[in-house]
Design a protein around this motif. Sequence first.
Motif, mmCIF file in Angstrom:
data_model
loop_
_atom_site.group_PDB
_atom_site.id
_atom_site.type_symbol
_atom_site.label_atom_id
_atom_site.label_comp_id
_atom_site.label_asym_id
_atom_site.label_seq_id
_atom_site.Cartn_x
_atom_site.Cartn_y
_atom_site.Cartn_z
ATOM 1 N N ASP A 260 29.649 39.284 37.991
ATOM 2 C CA ASP A 260 29.648 37.683 37.518
ATOM 3 C C ASP A 260 30.760 36.759 38.112
ATOM 4 O OD1 ASP A 260 28.162 36.137 34.659
ATOM 5 O OD2 ASP A 260 29.924 35.263 35.839
ATOM 6 N N PRO A 261 30.250 35.811 38.778
ATOM 7 C CA PRO A 261 31.285 35.124 39.417
ATOM 8 C C PRO A 261 32.371 34.381 38.595
ATOM 9 C CG PRO A 261 29.290 33.789 39.531
ATOM 10 C CD PRO A 261 28.943 35.116 39.054
ATOM 11 N N ASN A 262 32.004 34.246 37.177
ATOM 12 C CA ASN A 262 32.889 33.738 36.032
ATOM 13 C C ASN A 262 33.703 34.658 35.384
ATOM 14 O OD1 ASN A 262 33.921 31.233 34.902
ATOM 15 N ND2 ASN A 262 32.540 31.682 33.265
ATOM 16 N N MET A 266 34.674 39.714 40.629
ATOM 17 C CA MET A 266 34.495 38.696 41.655
ATOM 18 C C MET A 266 35.162 37.439 41.409
ATOM 19 S SD MET A 266 32.136 39.945 43.685
ATOM 20 C CE MET A 266 31.526 38.630 44.485
ATOM 21 N N GLY A 267 35.490 37.277 40.105
ATOM 22 C CA GLY A 267 36.027 35.919 39.664
ATOM 23 C C GLY A 267 37.693 36.351 39.889
ATOM 24 N N ARG A 268 38.055 37.400 39.638
ATOM 25 C CA ARG A 268 39.571 37.666 39.698
ATOM 26 C C ARG A 268 40.142 38.037 41.069
ATOM 27 N NH1 ARG A 268 38.018 40.786 35.176
ATOM 28 N NH2 ARG A 268 38.565 42.905 36.402
ATOM 29 N N ARG A 270 40.431 38.071 45.246
ATOM 30 C CA ARG A 270 40.337 37.359 46.538
ATOM 31 C C ARG A 270 39.552 38.306 47.362
ATOM 32 N NH1 ARG A 270 43.085 33.715 50.051
ATOM 33 N NH2 ARG A 270 44.798 33.683 48.654
ATOM 34 N N ARG A 271 38.420 37.840 48.095
ATOM 35 C CA ARG A 271 37.510 38.965 48.850
ATOM 36 C C ARG A 271 37.822 38.731 50.198
ATOM 37 N NH1 ARG A 271 32.256 38.252 48.668
ATOM 38 N NH2 ARG A 271 31.922 40.353 48.991
ATOM 39 N N PHE B 14 44.686 32.721 42.365
ATOM 40 C CA PHE B 14 44.676 34.094 42.627
ATOM 41 C C PHE B 14 45.672 34.658 41.791
ATOM 42 C CE2 PHE B 14 41.998 32.568 46.038
ATOM 43 C CZ PHE B 14 40.696 33.266 45.606
ATOM 44 N N ASP B 55 33.546 31.652 40.408
ATOM 45 C CA ASP B 55 33.718 30.380 39.797
ATOM 46 C C ASP B 55 35.116 29.617 39.956
ATOM 47 O OD1 ASP B 55 31.032 29.836 39.062
ATOM 48 O OD2 ASP B 55 31.028 30.638 37.021
#
Lengths: 271, 243
Positions: A260-262, A266-268, A270-271, B14, B55
């Motif tokens: 989940d992007p939120n 993924m939200g936490r 850096r990719r 981040f 998000d």
Amino acid sequence: MSLSNLSVSGRLIALRGIVWRETLRFLRQRERFLSALVRPLVWLFIFAAGFRALLGLSITPPYQTYIHYEVYVVPGLVAMIQLFNGMQSSLSMVYDRETGAMRTLLVSPHPRWFLLTSKLLAGVGVSILQAYAFLAIAWVWGIRPPPMGFVAVLPALFASGMMLGAIGLVLASTIRQMENFAGVMNFLIFPMFFASSALYPLWRLRESSVLLHDIAAFNPFTHAVELIRFALYGQVNALSLAVVLGCLALFLGAAIYAFDPNKGMMGRKRR
Amino acid sequence: MTAALQIEGLSHRFGPLRALDDVSLTVGQGRFTALLGVNGAGKTTLFSLITRLYDSRSGRIVICGHDLRRTPGQALAEIGVVFQSRAMDLDLTVAQNLAYHGALHGMGRKQLTARIAAVIAQVGLQDKLQARVATLSGGQSRRAEIARALMHEPKLLLLDEASVGLDIQARSDVLALVRALVAEAGVGVLWATHLLDEIAPEDDTVILHRGRVLAAGTAREIASTRTLSEVFLDMTATPETAP
């Protein structure tokens, strides 16, 4: 794009696209199909043949008579195919993330739960094909469950494949690089496989170690094996079915959370 | 007219690192907007938030009138994106990649065939349709990525350092292709770059540095009596711009 493309038909087209891509990738990787078959066949032809003389199996449900060890081990090897396929799907997602292909999927106008479930369905379809190919070879080798078992096992293969694939998805959300996958093999796949009823019945394990028996009894993979074993003989193991479905919900929920992007990884990060 | 992209007060962290700080910008429909910043300015983070790879914690992103947080599906359906690195499946052909992308956007078989023919002609890669993506040159690969991004006829095209790694001719071709899309198809473009020579005086330009917008307007307005290069170097070298 019109909003109608986000409707049910739009979702079905997207699902078909995801399945189609997985199939194309699978067809391009013939060695993947062969290695998925060779692994259990080595166990069946060599390991099981060697242990045949050593391991006597008393009458244990769903079997109604004494059986050879090869007969016992076949459902475990079918589940092994699905276990490795689930991990292969996980590896494929990590590869997609490294090469960037996953972004095409993630920026499409569908919710993450839909995209992940579609990926899961595509992977399970491939694993079911592999499982039936193995069962066909086992039939030729002389391991012959009742013909109806080949039909009855389909929903069991679907449920167990979904559960093992969902575990793979959770792993894919946590593995950042392909190199880390060897660790997964050593610390997850092998313990899951060996500490289960795939190679020996639980009562045999209890004779050796109560602790190992308890671990195996809690291992979701044991229940995938037993679900397949009973289904092959036209029966339903209710406990295993409940555990497999419960674990499927748990791991799929965890994967959806993680992607989940939120909320999740993924939200936490850096990719 | 509704803006292709409107960002208001967008911030993102981040951990302890503040990647974006109160960023606001607008990309008009049929406008080429350059997002200018050095490496690490926050351009890729901004793109990741616009495409909802993750998000935002605060601020608002509206794409063609659709709030990304409230109606992500509708908002994402309007975006075509070319990432800094390749996003196509290297093992599949260009045609297969385009078909896959189209399917993800709900395009049926007939629609796919027609649209693949249209976009591949648009980027001039007709002879590479059946080639595996892994075999394409850097320039061809970029064109293929643009074709993929255009498959579903987006109203907003995001390009993150799309010319990086290309030779001079390929860079010029890709830029010309994108400018033609703006002029002829009315697509709103957000072109992230650190190369000043890719920006024309009449382009809308946003200078992003250490996660903050330092200037916005046309390149001519920002440059005023000096060159854009001089202004940019002055702005990004000033210590007090650090967050």
